[in-house]
Structures are given as structure tokens and as C-alpha cells.
Design an enzyme around this catalytic site. Structure first.
Site, PDB file in Angstrom:
ATOM      1  N   CYS A  14      -1.454   6.750   9.902  1.00 20.28           N
ATOM      2  CA  CYS A  14      -0.257   6.220  10.553  1.00 20.28           C
ATOM      3  C   CYS A  14      -0.602   4.986  11.382  1.00 20.28           C
ATOM      4  O   CYS A  14      -1.497   5.014  12.226  1.00 20.28           O
ATOM      5  CB  CYS A  14       0.345   7.307  11.439  1.00 20.28           C
ATOM      6  SG  CYS A  14       1.810   6.806  12.352  1.00 20.28           S
ATOM      7  N   GLU A  56       0.815  -1.202   0.000  1.00 15.78           N
ATOM      8  CA  GLU A  56       0.000   0.000   0.000  1.00 15.78           C
ATOM      9  C   GLU A  56       0.854   1.259   0.000  1.00 15.78           C
ATOM     10  O   GLU A  56       1.946   1.291   0.584  1.00 15.78           O
ATOM     11  CB  GLU A  56      -0.942   0.010   1.215  1.00 15.78           C
ATOM     12  CG  GLU A  56      -2.012  -1.057   1.139  1.00 15.78           C
ATOM     13  CD  GLU A  56      -3.037  -0.935   2.257  1.00 15.78           C
ATOM     14  OE1 GLU A  56      -4.154  -1.438   2.064  1.00 15.78           O
ATOM     15  OE2 GLU A  56      -2.721  -0.352   3.311  1.00 15.78           O
ATOM     16  N   CYS A  74       0.920  -0.984  15.341  1.00 17.05           N
ATOM     17  CA  CYS A  74       1.010  -0.944  13.877  1.00 17.05           C
ATOM     18  C   CYS A  74       0.397  -2.196  13.255  1.00 17.05           C
ATOM     19  O   CYS A  74       0.784  -3.328  13.584  1.00 17.05           O
ATOM     20  CB  CYS A  74       2.471  -0.826  13.454  1.00 17.05           C
ATOM     21  SG  CYS A  74       2.705  -0.721  11.672  1.00 17.05           S
ATOM     22  N   CYS A 128       5.738  -3.641  16.070  1.00 14.65           N
ATOM     23  CA  CYS A 128       5.300  -2.595  16.993  1.00 14.65           C
ATOM     24  C   CYS A 128       3.830  -2.817  17.349  1.00 14.65           C
ATOM     25  O   CYS A 128       3.013  -3.146  16.477  1.00 14.65           O
ATOM     26  CB  CYS A 128       5.485  -1.217  16.364  1.00 14.65           C
ATOM     27  SG  CYS A 128       7.219  -0.810  16.022  1.00 14.65           S
ATOM     28  N   CYS A 166       6.278  -6.387   7.780  1.00 14.57           N
ATOM     29  CA  CYS A 166       7.345  -5.813   8.604  1.00 14.57           C
ATOM     30  C   CYS A 166       7.662  -6.780   9.726  1.00 14.57           C
ATOM     31  O   CYS A 166       6.764  -7.408  10.306  1.00 14.57           O
ATOM     32  CB  CYS A 166       6.911  -4.463   9.180  1.00 14.57           C
ATOM     33  SG  CYS A 166       8.191  -3.635  10.174  1.00 14.57           S
ATOM     34  N   CYS A 202       3.107   8.589   0.843  1.00 12.52           N
ATOM     35  CA  CYS A 202       3.691   7.698   1.842  1.00 12.52           C
ATOM     36  C   CYS A 202       4.053   6.394   1.131  1.00 12.52           C
ATOM     37  O   CYS A 202       3.185   5.710   0.583  1.00 12.52           O
ATOM     38  CB  CYS A 202       2.687   7.460   2.959  1.00 12.52           C
ATOM     39  SG  CYS A 202       3.294   6.422   4.306  1.00 12.52           S
TER      40      CYS A 202
END
Length: 398
Positions: free
Chosen positions: A381, A132, A159, A156, A152, A145
């Protein structure tokens, strides 16, 4: 252009220096290879950019803004022996150059507009992987972005991408192609790219993935994106964000022509480790020392501090944060958290947000509140890949 047609290696995987090296290996002298690389970069990425267009411009996909197609983009820059000869490139380089694909390597799977005019772009790679990007229009600039990985590994707690785990790295070309697609879609959008809305001018590597875990490809992509003969983005308008991989900060400043952002999100090790596993390997003192040692004169760091209600938003936390960043030329972006994978992590009230920012600013720290963009479509975010993950889970159940 279909993904099948783009089955070979990508020209966009090369910056001018690596393309020059490839041409030297093909038999060219260093000067001839340098000249040919510069001409090719300009031909494909600068002159060819105006010919890159939405393949469905003028049609409307369900959920897409009018004039922005969700099929993909096509590139019409001539790419054959005649085109290379017209550029003044000798036959010695033709075979090596024509083995590289100049079309975009990604197709547009979905374009989802948010209520604030942000566009969440779901893109499909040649191997079927989904990633994305988010196109964020503003009053004075438009920002993209960019993702650097599929998934990933950093996990975190706040996220969505971290819940996926790491599937694979993105190549430099796949990062560059996110930008090329966004430029084409933005030009096709009503009022976009000179028609009343500011052109795409800013890039933030804050999408899916940890850029420092793919730093070689990220650096190569940014060197091409900032090459004046190619896409020509200003280095000061390209920012790379890291969770704090401290042992790669020096390499970043030495090799990547971009600004640095560091995600802090807590003012002490205990709380940061609770939400960011990276802190186990690189505690805040180690991260701070790495920044003080590597930050070039005149440069500054952007610190990102996601604010969670009752977790890291007390006035005393602002005091600790100010002490942590003291002596580092910086700005702190305070970001009220967005809905994410952990329902216990909630945004603070407006009163607590205002009090935190006032306290931090009063301590002499340059502070900016960054408001959420694209939250209603999962493009804010911490939200990237969340909707894609949910859709995959629903399809599996069905």
C-alpha cells in the site's frame, strides 16, 4: 499477441449494455442487439478465458517465479465472421463487432515475486505507458490490486504514485486486461488456480490512481468483470477505494456494482489536510455527510486508516476516529504505513499499534489490522510505481 496487433478499439472497453448500444447503432433491433452482446461477452470473456495463457509459460524470466512468463499473454478465442456466425449472430453485426480487438491490450514488462508470494506486475500499455498491478495470494482467497490511472493527481504525502502526477486515464479495457493477465499468470504459476492455491476471486481498485477521477471507465470495467456471462466476479468481492471525492459517492452507489472503501488516515481536518490535499475541497464533515446521505440500506463502508508513528496513532486519535465513523455501518482497516516518499512518515511500534487497535475496538468499532504484502518489492500500500519511477530516474542519469 502484440500491442501492434491490438491497435484498434477494445471489446473490453464495453460492458454488455454499451456493446448492445453499439450494435443498435449498427442497425440491430434492441432485442437482437441484446442477444448478440450477451453471446459475444460469453464467447470472449467466459469461454475464451480458459484459452488465455502466458506466452512464456514453462520458461523463467530473471526474477520471475518458475512457470510465469514476463512476455505477456495470448488469447485464442476465434474472432472472425465464421466464429460470429457460429454464435448465431447475423451479418448485420459482423462489421461493428470485428472492428473491436479481443486480445489483451497490455503486455507484461516485469513479474517480481515478493518473499511472501505476492507478485508485483509491471504492465506496458499500447502507447508505452507503464502501470502496475499486484497479485496477492492468501490462505482462503487470491486478490488482485487493480490500477485505474497512469499516475495520480491527488498527491497524498505517503503515496509513491502521487509523486508521478497524472499521466492519463486507463480505459475500462485496460483495467479488465489487468485482471485477464493476472488470471493467466496465476494459472501458469505452480499451484495456482486450482492446483493448491485459491483462484483469483477478489479485486480491489487500490492500485495506481484515484478511481473516482475515472469513475465512468471504472464502472464500465466492473460491470463487465461482475457479469456472470463474462468474468463472473461476485460484486461483494470487488472493492473500490477513494481518497474521499465526496461529490461522486452517490454516483458510485447508483452505478458501480462494488463495495466502497474510503481512505481517512487522520481523525481531524488539520492533520488530514497535511497529508491528503483532497481534504481542502472535501473536509471530513462533508465526507461524512455524503456517506450518510448516499449509503444504501444494508451496505457498509470500509474505512482505511494508515497509521503513522507519532502522527495519528495516539489513543486520543482512536477516540476521534470512533466519533467520526459513528452512525455509519462500517469496518476500519488499520494499516501500518509502508516505506514511501516521505521519510518522516514511519510505521508505529507494535505496542502503539496494538494500543490504538484495542482502544478503537473497545469503542465498538469493527477493526481489522491489515498487514503489508509485497513490501520488499515495492508492491505494498502506497508503494506502487515507486520502483518504476526510480528506475526511470536512474536510466535518465545514466
Amino acid at each position: 499477441m502484440s500491442r501492434k496487433a491490438n491497435a484498434g478499439p477494445l471489446l473490453a472497453d464495453h460492458d454488455a449494455a454499451s456493446l448492445e448500444a453499439l450494435l443498435v447503432r449498427a442497425g440491430g433491433t434492441p432485442s437482437a442487439a441484446r442477444s448478440a452482446a450477451g453471446r459475444v461477452v460469453r464467447h470472449v470473456f467466459r469461454n475464451g478465458a480458459s484459452k488465455l495463457q502466458s506466452t512464456e509459460a514453462g520458461s523463467t524470466e530473471e526474477g520471475s517465479p518458475e512457470g510465469v512468463g514476463a512476455e505477456g499473454v495470448s488469447a485464442e478465442a476465434p474472432w472472425d465472421r465464421a466464429a460470429l456466425a457460429a454464435l448465431g449472430i447475423g451479418a448485420w453485426a459482423h462489421e461493428a463487432l470485428l472492428s473491436l480487438q479481443v486480445g489483451v491490450s497490455l503486455s507484461v514488462a516485469e513479474v517480481v515475486p515478493a518473499g511472501d508470494a505476492t507478485l508485483r506486475l509491471a504492465l506496458r500499455a499500447r502507447d508505452g505507458a507503464l502501470l502496475e498491478s499486484v497479485l496477492i495470494p492468501g490462505p482462503g482467497r487470491t486478490t488482485l490490486c487493480v490500477s485505474s490511472q497512469v499516475g495520480c493527481a491527488r498527491a497524498c504525502a505517503f503515496c509513491e504514485t502521487g509523486r508521478l502526477g497524472l499521466t492519463r486515464q486507463l480505459s475500462a479495457g485496460e483495467m479488465v486486461d489487468q485482471v485477464r493477465i493476472a488470471q493467466a499468470l496465476w494459472r501458469a504459476a505452480p499451484g495456482g488456480g486450482g492446483g493448491g492455491k485459491p483462484a483469483l476471486s477478489n479485486l480491489v481498485f487500490m492500485g495506481m490512481g484515484e478511481p473516482f477521477d475515472n469513475l465512468g471507465e471504472v464502472g464500465r470495467a466492473i460491470r463487465l468483470l461482475t457479469d456472470g456471462r463474462a468474468l463472473g466476479f461476485a460484486q461483494s468481492r470487488v472493492t473500490v477505494s477513494t481518497v474521499g471525492v465526496a461529490d461522486k459517492i452517490e454516483a458510485f452507489f447508483q452505478g458501480v456494482p462494488a463495495e466502497l472503501a474510503v481512505s481517512l488516515n487522520a481523525p481531524d481536518d488539520a492533520r488530514r489536510q497535511a497529508i491528503m490535499p483532497i481534504n481542502t475541497r472535501f473536509p471530513l464533515a462533508v465526507l461524512r455527510e455524503a456517506l450518510l446521505r448516499a449509503l444504501p440500506p444494508g451496505r457498509r463502508v470500509l474505512f482505511e486508516y494508515v497509521l503513522f508513528d507519532g502522527f495519528n496513532d495516539a489513543p486520543e486519535d482512536a477516540d476521534l476516529l470512533a466519533a467520526l465513523v459513528s452512525g455509519i455501518r462500517c469496518r476500519v482497516n488499520v494499516i501500518p504505513c509502508n516505506p514511501g516518499p516521505d521519510p518522516r512518515l514511519r510505521p508505529p511500534s507494535q505496542e502503539r499499534l496494538d494500543a490504538f487497535v484495542a482502544r478503537l475496538s473497545g469503542l465498538g468499532v469493527t477493526t481489522l489490522v491489515r498487514r503489508p504484502r509485497g513490501r520488499d518489492v515495492g508492491g505494498a500500500c502506497g508503494q506502487l510505481a515507486g520502483l518504476l519511477r526510480q528506475q526511470a530516474e536512474q536510466a535518465a542519469v545514466a
